[in-house]
Design an enzyme around this catalytic site. Sequence first.
Site, PDB file in Angstrom:
ATOM      1  N   GLU A  81       0.837  -1.189   0.000  1.00 17.35           N
ATOM      2  CA  GLU A  81       0.000   0.000   0.000  1.00 17.35           C
ATOM      3  C   GLU A  81       0.868   1.233   0.000  1.00 17.35           C
ATOM      4  O   GLU A  81       2.078   1.169   0.183  1.00 17.35           O
ATOM      5  CB  GLU A  81      -0.976  -0.013   1.176  1.00 17.35           C
ATOM      6  CG  GLU A  81      -0.334  -0.057   2.527  1.00 17.35           C
ATOM      7  CD  GLU A  81      -1.349  -0.229   3.654  1.00 17.35           C
ATOM      8  OE1 GLU A  81      -2.452  -0.745   3.391  1.00 17.35           O
ATOM      9  OE2 GLU A  81      -1.030   0.156   4.768  1.00 17.35           O
ATOM     10  N   GLU A  94      -5.489   1.099  14.895  1.00 20.34           N
ATOM     11  CA  GLU A  94      -4.547   2.129  14.488  1.00 20.34           C
ATOM     12  C   GLU A  94      -5.118   2.949  13.358  1.00 20.34           C
ATOM     13  O   GLU A  94      -5.646   2.409  12.385  1.00 20.34           O
ATOM     14  CB  GLU A  94      -3.236   1.482  14.011  1.00 20.34           C
ATOM     15  CG  GLU A  94      -2.432   0.869  15.122  1.00 20.34           C
ATOM     16  CD  GLU A  94      -1.099   0.354  14.622  1.00 20.34           C
ATOM     17  OE1 GLU A  94      -0.608   0.879  13.603  1.00 20.34           O
ATOM     18  OE2 GLU A  94      -0.571  -0.568  15.240  1.00 20.34           O
ATOM     19  N   ARG A 130      -4.787  -7.677  20.369  1.00 23.65           N
ATOM     20  CA  ARG A 130      -4.007  -8.179  21.495  1.00 23.65           C
ATOM     21  C   ARG A 130      -3.699  -7.016  22.429  1.00 23.65           C
ATOM     22  O   ARG A 130      -3.973  -5.872  22.116  1.00 23.65           O
ATOM     23  CB  ARG A 130      -2.686  -8.746  20.987  1.00 23.65           C
ATOM     24  CG  ARG A 130      -1.937  -7.726  20.158  1.00 23.65           C
ATOM     25  CD  ARG A 130      -0.568  -8.199  19.740  1.00 23.65           C
ATOM     26  NE  ARG A 130      -0.177  -7.644  18.463  1.00 23.65           N
ATOM     27  CZ  ARG A 130       0.433  -6.487  18.285  1.00 23.65           C
ATOM     28  NH1 ARG A 130       0.721  -5.722  19.317  1.00 23.65           N
ATOM     29  NH2 ARG A 130       0.743  -6.052  17.078  1.00 23.65           N
TER      30      ARG A 130
END
Lengths: 544, 692
Positions: B240, B300, B317
Amino acid sequence: MAAFAVARSSCGLLSGLKAYFKTFRQVKHGVASAAQSQLQQQSRRWYSVSHLSVQERIDRKRNAALIGGGQKRIDAQHKRGKLTARERVELLLDKDSFVECDMFVEHRCSDFGMEEDHNKVRLHHRGPYDFTVFGGSLSGAHAQKICKIMDQAMMVGAPVIGLNDSGGARIQEGVESLAGYADIFLRNVMASGVVPQISLIMGPCAGGAVYSPALTDFTFMVKDTSYLFITGPDVVKSVTNEDVTQEELGGAKTHTAVSGVAHRAFENDIDALLNLRNFFNFLPLSNQDPAPVTECHDPSDRLVPGLDTIVPFETTKAYDMLDIIQGIADEREFFEIMPNYAKNIVVGFARMNGRTVGIVGNQPKVASGCLDINSSVKGARFVRFCDAFNIPILTFVDVPGFLPGTSQEYGGIIRHGAKLLFAFAEATVPKITIITRKAYGGAYDVMSSKHLRGDVNYAWPSAEVAVMGAKGAVQIIFRGKSNQAEQEAEYVEKFANPFPAAVRGFVDDIIVPSTTRKRICRDLEVLASKKQTNPWKKHANIPL
Amino acid sequence: MITSTLRRVLLVAKHASFQSRCCVASSRVQYSTVYDSNEKTFDKILIANRGEIACRVMKTCKKMGIKTVAVHSDVDASAVHVKMADEAVCVGPAPTNKSYLNMDAIMDAIRKTGSQAVHPGYGFLSENKEFAKRLAAEDVVFIGPDTHAIHAMGDKIESKLLAKAANVNVIPGFDGVVENVEDAVKIAGDIGYPVMIKASAGGGGKGMRIAWNDDETREGFRLSSQEAASSFGDDRLLIEKFHGNALWLNERECSIQRRNQKVVEEAPSTFLDPETRRAMGEQAVQLAKAVQYSSAGTVEFLVDSNKNFYFLEMNTRLQVEHPITECITGLDLVQQMIRVAKGFPLLHKQEDIPINGWAIESRVYAEDPYKSFGLPSIGRLSQYQEPINLPKVRVDSGIQEGSDISIYYDPMISKLVTYGATRAEALQRMEAALDNYVIRGVTHNIPLLREIITHPRFISGDITTNFLPEEYPEGFKGHQLTSEGRRELVATAAALYVSAQLRSQRFLGNLRVSTTPQEQRQWELCVELEKGSHTVAVSRSGSTFTVEVDGVKVEVSGEWNLASALLPVTINRTPRVLQCLSRDAGGDITLQYLGTQFKVRVLSQLVSTLSAHMPEKVPEDTSSILRSPMPGSVVAVSVKPGDVVAEGQEICVIEAMKMQNSLIAAKAAKVKSVHCKAGETVGEGDLLVQLE
């Protein structure tokens, strides 16, 4: 030591008469004063009648001696990356503590011998072979001066430091210089075990001259500028047809890593002298003096948590014995002797609560820490030095045994290994032993075991005191049997731990590794008053 | 090259504060960090991890009265997390794929110990759906989200599609798997450089590379897929557009060497305003709900300078940097995870989640910051002392004095967290904590950390992706001394030297000769520092030294304890903590001053004068030899003796700490000899290849 002090410190003298008187005023050691005042009177008398000839001669001589071989020679020495003898002495000693003697002796050769007063507490003697005067070859007079100083040193109990930079015997003087050598050798031998003797090789040292350093306790070298050999490359070429450079034949690298002649090498003159100063502080003045105790900022009861995990679980895995030694020593400072030779044993000096100790340790990182010919000899000589000079010995044991093989057997591992055994056994200084892991077979006995009068013998929980490792033992005991793995496990359970030795009292305690420093410091305190003597003998007969 | 050409430069998006929002996504009730021992939870938890995070989880377990089981590889047998646990099981040899990633062995350990639940920590098996599935099959609770969520979010390719569907903003890029090298080059060309090549299963900066041209894409594709295969057992990659990730303080070369691993984090962000924060939090919750998420996780986002934000990825996590969230919210995230896993509702409402003060986390790594902002270093921690005696300092670590930092695992030493009412206060505490942190035996990144947190740009809050390359374009060179700092350092070194000299004359005990040497009053010294030389005069009164450095007076006082690693002194009435790393007979002293280690040489005037005559030692010519820049294992050697290599051509690849590093030729030459082969382990400085 002013009895034969004629001048004090090297600078300041150059300014002649005034300085000369000033010099005398500064000298204030008992015996000296009588002789001095006499001299002073004399010179005054000469002065008063304006008859300066003797005084002038004194000054002139003194100046000549101070310049040594002259500015040109000094420059030449500098160009070679070396310092002059006088500069070296200045670096080695505390400011204003150097007293020179025999400045007036002639050659038969006019060099100088020197007497030194270090820290104003510590006295040591020895004249550098002044390379700028006469290329450093040894004259009869030169030898005589050295002998004079050494006799004095032995008499008062002061260490001897030799700064060697000499071309060999003075061919012109023939047998006289040979006699000179022998005189020095004799002094070296007589002083051995009486006062510590250290040689610092700072230039070429060839021919007979090499035996003087060899007889002293420690030989240090300066990298790239110092050489030690019996015969130089030219002679080697003509006799054996070998092509070899000076450096390969007798450079610092050769002697610290291959031959084991030298104990350590330093980068340059300055580095060597500053390190020598530092090293000197570990040593007692003589065999009549206790090992020095310095002010210590490191708490004696400091725990060393890192030691609890340092020995790996797998008995075949290595770790660095130096980590243990640095962990327990005051301020992690360890002055290693022969760090590049026979690396499977580590020897050197450290302090525990300010007190000098000699440390011997097997190095599992190199050849599993086994004992071979070179490591036995290295260890033995070090142990004997410590014993001679009242330095307690700490021994860290992780030894799988003596190195097997024809090269070792043919080389005489039996008699060489016996040296280490002999040295530990005869030593009467405090002896503390810590078994960190393996203590197998005869090597266990050798490494300062309880049976050789070890005062305090500790084992860590990881210790294995046994005749041999599990695998080898099972292979012998159950030869040809099938269930060896099972037997091995049983052997490990029974023998590969500290208990068999502990129940018999061969180790005094099994201690938590992190408390090792604390325990040793406490034991040394108690053992400081240890008194033990061997039966009277002319001397022992160590298997040389 | 990353320069300042990134026009759409983007800022901090990773906010631990969002973690808590995600946590609360599915429940409520009130705020507390009370450990209620009556609340029935698990009896025994196995922690399928090592190091710092394993210790962190066990701490909470202990508080909650839960028994703990550690798993370890054989080299970790005496590690801190093993000692801390109630039980420990060895699950294999050192390499992670044979121990900490060895599901069979871990399942055995669970059965053997009767553990009811497993906390995976971060990394290793924490986002492995296969593991979660196997646990579920045996009725063991996985403390984390369910398989579905891990699967959905753990895969970067799939998560992107999912986020798009859940109306979460995403960044442009290729949404499919990259097939091969040429495919990669083509896609990269379509998107436009720079691009980022990522492992689909990846995380933690591993298997991630930035490429600025076709060649780099080819190299990046190859190295990333190898890394991805060895770290995650899945070599699928995606590509990306590269924008850089906020607070990934190491970009550029470090993104190649250290690969996008964060160094300093803080909470809250200096950049976000409450509205953006809320909007972002709401999208995060939206996404969490979409996948029925039920544990702690982190979403994020990338934020651009116009405060637009885009979904980047979700980590299912506990994050490495969770302590800063805990500091400002007062929550114990591990406790909440365990409770949620047991089926209890969260005890908090969204309104109850406060932002109290400011927290900063520095990741202390065993690495050399002078080499590409951080190449791994290994060794034994010969001395180790955490600054936990200071107020409001938290250190999460899994090591202790004597521990080994090995090539097998992540080189993180600890997470050093400080907090305070304001950012300035937290930063000030961080400075003190870094100064008081004693680490010996391995090279560490404290010099870099201390520079970052005291950098004016960092203090102002202007933190971007390119912080390090922009501020240190020539690479990190340590603290640059001001003339005043230089004087302080020189004066302290001189005073230390004199104290040591004076002490060496003090003998105790009954020496035969009188032991009262007259103390030298005035010391004329010459101090060398970084090629400069200073004339110094020192005089002493008690424990205070007056040091004249090139004519300027500096007063230094302190205890002068020569055995202590820390050297607290007062310099011209300013208290400072220096560290003395080494001090030798030749006058060489290594001092840590303002975080950076300086080699100082203190000489008497005489020694200084005579030094001029000493021969200079000729250093080795390094252009024709290639030495290993770090310890690790050789993955591949691309040359053999006799080959001709071009400048910049790859010579060999070294893998260290799971990172592959390509070593290149410094000049065009013929290969003279090769001293390593694939599969070998090499140490730092080992000779690998010699050129003619």
